[in-house]
Write a protein that holds these residues in place. Structure first.
Motif, short mmCIF file in Angstrom:
data_model
loop_
_atom_site.label_atom_id
_atom_site.label_comp_id
_atom_site.label_asym_id
_atom_site.label_seq_id
_atom_site.Cartn_x
_atom_site.Cartn_y
_atom_site.Cartn_z
N VAL A 160 39.49 38.68 40.99
CA VAL A 160 40.56 38.28 40.08
C VAL A 160 40.80 36.78 40.24
O VAL A 160 41.06 36.30 41.35
N ILE A 161 40.73 36.04 39.13
CA ILE A 161 40.90 34.58 39.20
C ILE A 161 42.21 34.11 38.58
O ILE A 161 42.60 32.95 38.77
N TRP A 162 42.90 34.98 37.84
CA TRP A 162 44.20 34.61 37.27
C TRP A 162 44.95 35.88 36.94
O TRP A 162 44.35 36.87 36.51
N ASP A 163 46.27 35.88 37.15
CA ASP A 163 47.05 37.08 36.88
C ASP A 163 48.43 36.68 36.39
O ASP A 163 49.28 36.23 37.16
N ASP A 164 48.65 36.81 35.09
CA ASP A 164 49.94 36.52 34.46
C ASP A 164 50.32 37.73 33.63
O ASP A 164 50.01 37.83 32.44
N GLN A 165 50.99 38.67 34.26
CA GLN A 165 51.33 39.92 33.60
C GLN A 165 52.31 39.72 32.45
O GLN A 165 52.27 40.44 31.46
N ALA A 166 53.18 38.71 32.56
CA ALA A 166 54.14 38.45 31.49
C ALA A 166 53.43 38.09 30.18
O ALA A 166 53.92 38.41 29.09
N LYS A 167 52.29 37.42 30.28
CA LYS A 167 51.52 37.06 29.10
C LYS A 167 50.43 38.08 28.76
O LYS A 167 49.71 37.91 27.78
N GLY A 168 50.30 39.11 29.57
CA GLY A 168 49.27 40.10 29.31
C GLY A 168 47.88 39.61 29.67
O GLY A 168 46.91 39.99 29.02
N LEU A 169 47.78 38.80 30.72
CA LEU A 169 46.51 38.19 31.08
C LEU A 169 46.19 38.41 32.56
O LEU A 169 46.71 37.71 33.44
N ARG A 170 45.36 39.39 32.84
CA ARG A 170 44.70 39.45 34.15
C ARG A 170 43.24 39.13 33.89
O ARG A 170 42.59 39.81 33.09
N ILE A 171 42.72 38.10 34.55
CA ILE A 171 41.37 37.60 34.28
C ILE A 171 40.56 37.73 35.56
O ILE A 171 40.99 37.28 36.63
N ARG A 172 39.39 38.34 35.44
CA ARG A 172 38.56 38.55 36.62
C ARG A 172 37.08 38.49 36.27
O ARG A 172 36.69 38.54 35.10
N LEU A 173 36.28 38.38 37.30
CA LEU A 173 34.83 38.50 37.16
C LEU A 173 34.42 39.91 37.56
O LEU A 173 34.85 40.42 38.60
N ARG A 174 33.59 40.52 36.74
CA ARG A 174 32.99 41.82 37.06
C ARG A 174 31.54 41.55 37.45
O ARG A 174 30.77 40.96 36.70
N LEU A 175 31.16 42.01 38.65
CA LEU A 175 29.88 41.66 39.26
C LEU A 175 29.11 42.96 39.53
O LEU A 175 29.47 43.73 40.43
N ALA A 176 28.05 43.20 38.76
CA ALA A 176 27.35 44.48 38.84
C ALA A 176 26.44 44.56 40.05
O ALA A 176 25.68 43.63 40.35
N ASN A 177 26.47 45.70 40.72
CA ASN A 177 25.57 45.98 41.82
C ASN A 177 24.25 46.58 41.31
O ASN A 177 24.07 46.79 40.11
N THR A 178 23.35 46.88 42.23
CA THR A 178 22.03 47.37 41.85
C THR A 178 22.06 48.80 41.35
O THR A 178 21.52 49.12 40.29
N ASP A 179 22.68 49.70 42.11
CA ASP A 179 22.71 51.11 41.73
C ASP A 179 23.67 51.32 40.57
O ASP A 179 24.80 50.82 40.58
N GLN A 180 23.22 52.07 39.57
CA GLN A 180 24.04 52.39 38.42
C GLN A 180 23.87 53.87 38.08
O GLN A 180 22.80 54.43 38.28
N TYR A 181 24.90 54.50 37.60
CA TYR A 181 24.81 55.85 37.06
C TYR A 181 25.80 55.95 35.91
O TYR A 181 26.72 55.14 35.78
N GLU A 182 25.59 56.96 35.06
CA GLU A 182 26.44 57.09 33.88
C GLU A 182 27.69 57.90 34.19
O GLU A 182 27.60 59.05 34.61
N ARG A 183 28.81 57.29 33.97
CA ARG A 183 30.10 57.97 34.07
C ARG A 183 30.86 57.68 32.78
O ARG A 183 31.15 56.53 32.46
N VAL A 184 31.13 58.71 32.03
CA VAL A 184 31.94 58.55 30.83
C VAL A 184 33.38 58.36 31.31
O VAL A 184 33.90 59.16 32.08
N HIS A 185 34.02 57.29 30.84
CA HIS A 185 35.34 56.97 31.37
C HIS A 185 36.15 56.16 30.36
O HIS A 185 35.60 55.59 29.42
N ASN A 186 37.45 56.14 30.59
CA ASN A 186 38.30 55.19 29.91
C ASN A 186 38.94 54.29 30.97
O ASN A 186 38.52 54.30 32.12
N HIS A 187 39.92 53.51 30.58
CA HIS A 187 40.54 52.56 31.50
C HIS A 187 42.05 52.70 31.45
O HIS A 187 42.61 53.24 30.49
N ARG A 188 42.69 52.19 32.48
CA ARG A 188 44.16 52.17 32.47
C ARG A 188 44.68 51.05 31.58
O ARG A 188 45.88 50.99 31.30
N TYR A 189 43.82 50.18 31.15
CA TYR A 189 44.20 48.98 30.40
C TYR A 189 43.20 48.74 29.27
O TYR A 189 42.05 49.18 29.33
#
Length: 243
Positions: A92-121
């Motif tokens: 996470v590089i920035w977090d301003d909840q009042a403005k609706g902005l949490r900004i982060r980097l998502r960094l993928a690892n080697t192993d992957q599998y399929e998971r059908v999902h939704n998000h809390r946000y």
């Protein structure tokens, strides 16, 4: 350090950023971030337009992204949000909840599998390196432990390459299979629900993802990114040309 998927891709002797930003650089970056507009996530079309512009502004400016990342590593309330998971790690590089902005980097690892999902946000993702194989799903059943994995139907499949921005509502079911070391800049809304649904496609196992406030101390310790893992990612992000 305990190994994680993707460690084989990382340099064995990592270090911090090779050229730390100056105090003036940090102050300039903070001023820019403070000037960002608020996002109305209840209007997803408007949110997509605003967050895509923000994501491209940040992701295309390597010096700015480097400065924000360096700042985050020494900001305790952000550093505690750096996490390691089975499929990807998060910074996470920035977090301003009042403005609706949490900004982060998502960094993928080697192993992957399929998971059908939704998000809390709801969120926007801007792909900086690598690619997603992205699938959207529909279902006609409750999203709980009784869910039948055979009743999730893909209706949209597309590769999301470098340079693509995507915005998803928090209720949208999807999967993302990523190339190793895929890096994306994520801008997410404040949480819209307490937990996110997940079901693994190969065996139908259901579980839920909760926010930090609802996780036990043991879970927070399990996912915390230690300094050695962070230094690995800093080295790789420089090598990949993201920073």
């Amino acid at each position: 350090m305990a190994t994680r998927p993707g460690d084989d891709l990382l340099y064995p002797t990592p270090g911090p950023l090779s050229a730390p930003p100056s105090d003036a650089d940090v102050a300039k970056a903070e001023a820019l971030m403070a000037s960002l507009p608020a996002v109305r996530w209840d209007d997803l079309e408007s949110a997509a337009e605003i967050t895509e512009a923000i994501a491209r502004r940040l992701g295309d400016d390597r010096a700015l992204l480097r400065t924000l990342l360096a700042r985050a590593t020494r900001t305790p309330e952000l550093r505690q949000k750096f996490e390691c998971h089975a499929l990807d790690d998060k910074i996470v590089i920035w977090d301003d909840q009042a403005k609706g902005l949490r900004i982060r980097l998502r960094l993928a690892n080697t192993d992957q599998y399929e998971r059908v999902h939704n998000h809390r946000y709801s969120f926007t993702a801007y792909i900086l390196h690598g690619a997603y194989q992205h699938t959207l799903y529909a279902t006609d059943q409750p999203l709980d432990e009784s869910a039948d994995v055979s009743r999730f139907w893909p209706y949209f499949v597309r590769e999301e390459p470098v340079g693509r921005c995507i915005t998803l509502d928090h209720e949208q079911l999807h999967t993302t299979i990523t190339e190793p070391e895929t890096v994306s800049l994520m801008i997410q809304s404040p949480a819209r629900k307490q937990r996110a649904f997940m079901i693994r496609r190969d065996d139908g196992r259901v579980w839920y993802r909760y926010g930090a406030a609802d996780e036990p101390v043991e879970r927070r310790a399990e996912v915390h990114m230690d300094d050695e893992r962070l230094h690995h990612w800093l080295s790789r992000l420089e090598t990949l040309g993201v920073l």
